[in-house]
Design a protein around this motif. Structure first.
Motif, PDB file in Angstrom:
ATOM      1  N   UNK A   1       0.996  -1.196  -0.081  1.00 28.10           N
ATOM      2  CA  UNK A   1      -0.136   0.140   0.124  1.00 28.10           C
ATOM      3  C   UNK A   1       0.943   1.110   0.024  1.00 28.10           C
ATOM      4  N   UNK A   2       2.193   1.141   0.105  1.00 27.11           N
ATOM      5  CA  UNK A   2       3.026   2.422   0.115  1.00 27.11           C
ATOM      6  C   UNK A   2       2.936   3.087  -1.157  1.00 27.11           C
ATOM      7  N   UNK A   3       2.758   2.600  -2.526  1.00 25.51           N
ATOM      8  CA  UNK A   3       2.687   3.388  -3.343  1.00 25.51           C
ATOM      9  C   UNK A   3       1.435   4.106  -3.716  1.00 25.51           C
ATOM     10  N   UNK A   4       0.276   3.561  -3.132  1.00 30.43           N
ATOM     11  CA  UNK A   4      -0.705   4.614  -2.878  1.00 30.43           C
ATOM     12  C   UNK A   4      -0.790   5.646  -2.285  1.00 30.43           C
ATOM     13  N   UNK A   5       0.219   5.575  -1.033  1.00 26.53           N
ATOM     14  CA  UNK A   5       0.318   6.873  -0.115  1.00 26.53           C
ATOM     15  C   UNK A   5       1.370   7.769  -0.945  1.00 26.53           C
TER      16      UNK A   5
ATOM     17  N   UNK B   1       0.391  -1.257  -8.476  1.00 26.74           N
ATOM     18  CA  UNK B   1       0.355  -0.210  -9.393  1.00 26.74           C
ATOM     19  C   UNK B   1      -1.112   0.542  -9.400  1.00 26.74           C
ATOM     20  N   UNK B   2      -2.082  -0.337  -9.071  1.00 28.49           N
ATOM     21  CA  UNK B   2      -3.372   0.491  -9.228  1.00 28.49           C
ATOM     22  C   UNK B   2      -3.377   1.323  -7.985  1.00 28.49           C
ATOM     23  N   UNK B   3      -2.943   1.159  -7.002  1.00 24.05           N
ATOM     24  CA  UNK B   3      -2.912   1.987  -5.559  1.00 24.05           C
ATOM     25  C   UNK B   3      -2.152   3.179  -6.036  1.00 24.05           C
ATOM     26  N   UNK B   4      -0.947   2.935  -6.630  1.00 23.87           N
ATOM     27  CA  UNK B   4      -0.184   4.323  -6.947  1.00 23.87           C
ATOM     28  C   UNK B   4      -0.966   5.249  -7.997  1.00 23.87           C
ATOM     29  N   UNK B   5      -1.671   4.489  -9.094  1.00 23.52           N
ATOM     30  CA  UNK B   5      -2.476   5.285  -9.924  1.00 23.52           C
ATOM     31  C   UNK B   5      -3.539   6.157  -9.456  1.00 23.52           C
ATOM     32  N   UNK B   6      -4.284   5.387  -8.606  1.00 23.59           N
ATOM     33  CA  UNK B   6      -5.597   5.721  -7.798  1.00 23.59           C
ATOM     34  C   UNK B   6      -5.296   6.946  -6.786  1.00 23.59           C
ATOM     35  N   UNK B   7      -4.001   6.626  -6.181  1.00 23.01           N
ATOM     36  CA  UNK B   7      -3.565   7.607  -5.033  1.00 23.01           C
ATOM     37  C   UNK B   7      -3.318   9.000  -5.632  1.00 23.01           C
ATOM     38  N   UNK B   8      -2.804   8.718  -6.758  1.00 26.07           N
ATOM     39  CA  UNK B   8      -2.304  10.152  -7.378  1.00 26.07           C
ATOM     40  C   UNK B   8      -3.523  10.700  -8.208  1.00 26.07           C
ATOM     41  N   UNK B   9      -4.539   9.984  -8.777  1.00 26.43           N
ATOM     42  CA  UNK B   9      -5.766  10.458  -9.290  1.00 26.43           C
ATOM     43  C   UNK B   9      -6.599  11.172  -8.117  1.00 26.43           C
ATOM     44  N   UNK B  10      -6.598  10.454  -6.902  1.00 26.21           N
ATOM     45  CA  UNK B  10      -7.468  11.100  -5.902  1.00 26.21           C
ATOM     46  C   UNK B  10      -7.034  12.599  -5.479  1.00 26.21           C
TER      47      UNK B  10
END
Length: 283
Positions: A84-88, A168-177
């Protein structure tokens, strides 16, 4: 909103980074090496900083002081389920863009990271360590015990496909958010409510973890004969896990007093040895 590779807000403005950039971040050496330089004082701070560093350089390309301050912000304490680190990281990068434009206070990114660590770790550890890993081991072992090479292959696939997919999905959605919604959330006042809710959830997670992961059993006995009772049993009768919770808050208080984690570790070992020798603590 988001096109096939670009992030575009409601006004048609394009984001500085693309979906492809976030995928690279989720798979770079900082993200995949999140525990390689782990230490007791700040834990995953250096890998997190390495993970987002290429993007900080682009954000602050003409502002050396801003880049320096961003690095200082992101070598603060950080610890989370690694997947979950890429999401943050995605959220942090989008916030750094806003900070560079003077649209957000610098301390806000640290507050968001702190608010997200506890809840996401509680969820992530339960899913990956308490569920997916156990399923993967069970299926893999059933083949491996028969000498079938599929055992190792299935374990690797069952665990890593969701793990890398979430990165991958977390990084993309985190930046989008961050790019699409954080500014709106901050203007409406919802940001404070979200951080308060995240803080409450963090306390619940910490309480559960302190009860299940802090092992302190008191062996001192009170009374005599058939009425003898250990101090541990007496305290558990008042509130189960009260000793573990008390120890957790003691360490929290000492850390707030800037006592070195290494000193706390050494003292814990010494107190444990002495306490066990005199029967204060029992296994």
């Amino acid at each position: 909103m988001m096109t096939s590779n670009e992030y575009i807000d409601d006004n048609g403005k394009k984001a500085l980074f693309t979906k492809r950039d976030m995928t690279k971040m989720a798979l770079n050496e900082g993200s995949l090496g999140m525990e390689y330089s782990w230490n007791y004082e700040r834990q995953m701070h250096l890998p997190f900083c390495i993970m987002i560093d290429p993007y900080l350089k682009k954000i602050y390309k003409d502002d050396k002081e801003g880049y320096s301050q961003a690095l200082i912000r992101h070598v603060e304490f950080f610890n989370i389920t690694v997947q979950l680190a890429p999401f943050v990281g995605g959220i942090a990068i989008s916030m750094e863009e806003a900070i560079a434009k003077k649209e957000m206070e610098p301390e806000s990114v640290s507050q968001i990271k702190t608010a997200l660590m506890g809840p996401l770790s509680g969820i992530g550890d339960s899913i990956f360590l308490g569920c997916i890993r156990i399923i993967a081991v069970g299926i893999g072992l059933s083949f491996a015990l028969d000498g079938n090479i599929l055992g190792a292959i299935l374990y690797w696939l069952i665990y890593n496909i969701p793990a890398f997919g979430l990165r991958v999905y977390g990084a993309q959605k985190g930046y989008e958010l961050g790019f699409s919604y954080l500014d709106k959330i901050q203007k409406t006042g919802l940001m404070n409510k979200l951080m308060e809710a995240a803080g409450v959830l963090s306390m619940i997670v910490i309480g559960a973890m302190s009860s299940g992961m802090v092992y302190t059993t008191l062996g001192l006995e009170i009374g005599s004969g058939e009425s003898v009772q250990t101090l541990q049993e007496l305290l558990d009768g008042i509130m189960p896990g009260i000793v573990a919770l008390g120890v957790t808050w003691l360490y929290y208080w000492l850390l707030k007093k800037r006592i070195s984690p290494m000193i706390l570790i050494v003292c814990t070992v010494l107190v444990g040895i002495v306490g066990a020798y005199f029967g204060i603590f029992v296994a």
